[in-house]
Enzyme design. Structure first.
Site, PDB file in Angstrom:
ATOM      1  N   GLY A  46      25.026  47.345  -2.506  1.00 35.96           N
ATOM      2  CA  GLY A  46      25.918  47.667  -3.615  1.00 35.96           C
ATOM      3  C   GLY A  46      25.190  48.398  -4.722  1.00 35.96           C
ATOM      4  N   GLN A  51      23.418  51.386 -13.037  1.00 34.21           N
ATOM      5  CA  GLN A  51      22.134  51.603 -12.343  1.00 34.21           C
ATOM      6  C   GLN A  51      21.794  53.088 -12.171  1.00 34.21           C
ATOM      7  OE1 GLN A  51      23.260  48.672  -9.073  1.00 34.21           O
ATOM      8  NE2 GLN A  51      21.053  48.434  -9.137  1.00 34.21           N
ATOM      9  N   CYS A  94      18.034  43.476  -5.542  1.00 43.17           N
ATOM     10  CA  CYS A  94      18.743  44.502  -6.297  1.00 43.17           C
ATOM     11  C   CYS A  94      17.940  45.797  -6.228  1.00 43.17           C
ATOM     12  CB  CYS A  94      18.877  44.046  -7.752  1.00 43.17           C
ATOM     13  SG  CYS A  94      19.660  45.241  -8.836  1.00 43.17           S
ATOM     14  N   LEU A  95      18.623  46.920  -6.064  1.00 44.47           N
ATOM     15  CA  LEU A  95      17.925  48.207  -5.966  1.00 44.47           C
ATOM     16  C   LEU A  95      17.148  48.539  -7.247  1.00 44.47           C
ATOM     17  CD1 LEU A  95      20.645  50.329  -4.112  1.00 44.47           C
ATOM     18  CD2 LEU A  95      18.492  49.479  -3.149  1.00 44.47           C
ATOM     19  N   HIS A 136      27.532  40.176  -7.887  1.00 40.40           N
ATOM     20  CA  HIS A 136      26.319  40.859  -8.358  1.00 40.40           C
ATOM     21  C   HIS A 136      26.674  42.143  -9.121  1.00 40.40           C
ATOM     22  CE1 HIS A 136      21.970  42.087  -7.640  1.00 40.40           C
ATOM     23  NE2 HIS A 136      22.522  43.240  -7.973  1.00 40.40           N
ATOM     24  N   GLU A 137      27.601  42.932  -8.556  1.00 39.97           N
ATOM     25  CA  GLU A 137      27.952  44.211  -9.198  1.00 39.97           C
ATOM     26  C   GLU A 137      28.742  43.989 -10.490  1.00 39.97           C
ATOM     27  OE1 GLU A 137      26.163  46.431  -8.096  1.00 39.97           O
ATOM     28  OE2 GLU A 137      25.780  45.551  -6.136  1.00 39.97           O
ATOM     29  N   HIS A 140      26.385  43.188 -13.163  1.00 43.36           N
ATOM     30  CA  HIS A 140      25.751  44.405 -13.703  1.00 43.36           C
ATOM     31  C   HIS A 140      26.612  45.004 -14.823  1.00 43.36           C
ATOM     32  CE1 HIS A 140      22.121  45.412 -11.542  1.00 43.36           C
ATOM     33  NE2 HIS A 140      22.680  45.317 -10.345  1.00 43.36           N
TER      34      HIS A 140
END
Ligand code: NI
Length: 157
Positions: A46, A51, A94-95, A136-137, A140
């Site tokens: 995701g 981000q 997480c990226l 998670h998203e 963010h």
């Protein structure tokens, strides 16, 4: 379409709250398309707009288990969790935090309401990894990074 730079740990933008999308315009569509390319290249589950430096409530999730290939990319605009049930504790990453993994407890099933790129309201039910990705998203978008929820950091080689 363009691959955008993924903002990494240490940049305060990741701690900022994203704004609601009030108008889905060409810029929003471009953002979604760029995010898709970026997520594909990064091989992640995701990605939230923050981000890639856009403080907008936009995210995409790649569902590798989707039966229908056209359902593999879930686009979320202004998503809201409208129901959740159960719990799961599993590894999360997480990226924006490469190489960092920790155990996070999330709901097992999450029901999310969001706008599609056509401006229609759509409901999604995510289970397991997808439920985790929804949470998670959306975190963010509220400036919450997963590390704040980690119960135990884990070394992954
Ligand atoms: Ni993340």
């Amino acid at each position: 379409m363009a691959i955008r730079n993924i903002i990494k740990d240490g940049d305060d933008i990741l701690l900022k709250k994203s704004k609601l999308v009030t108008q889905i315009d060409e810029k929003t569509i471009q953002l979604l398309e760029d995010m898709k390319e970026t997520l594909k290249k990064a091989d992640g589950v995701g990605l939230a707009a923050v981000q890639v430096g856009a403080l907008r409530r936009v995210a995409i999730i790649f569902d590798s288990n989707a039966v229908n290939p056209k359902d593999r990319i879930i686009e979320l605009i202004n998503p809201e969790i409208i129901h959740q049930s159960g719990t799961q504790r599993d590894l999360e990453g997480c990226l924006s935090f490469p190489g960092k993994y920790g155990e996070v407890t999330r709901p097992m099933v999450v029901k999310v309401k969001a706008l599609t790129r056509d401006g229609k309201t759509k409901t999604y039910i995510g289970e397991g990894l997808i439920a985790r990705a929804f949470c998670h998203e959306i975190d963010h978008m509220d400036g919450i990074v997963f590390g704040e929820r980690v119960e135990k950091w884990v070394n992954v080689r």
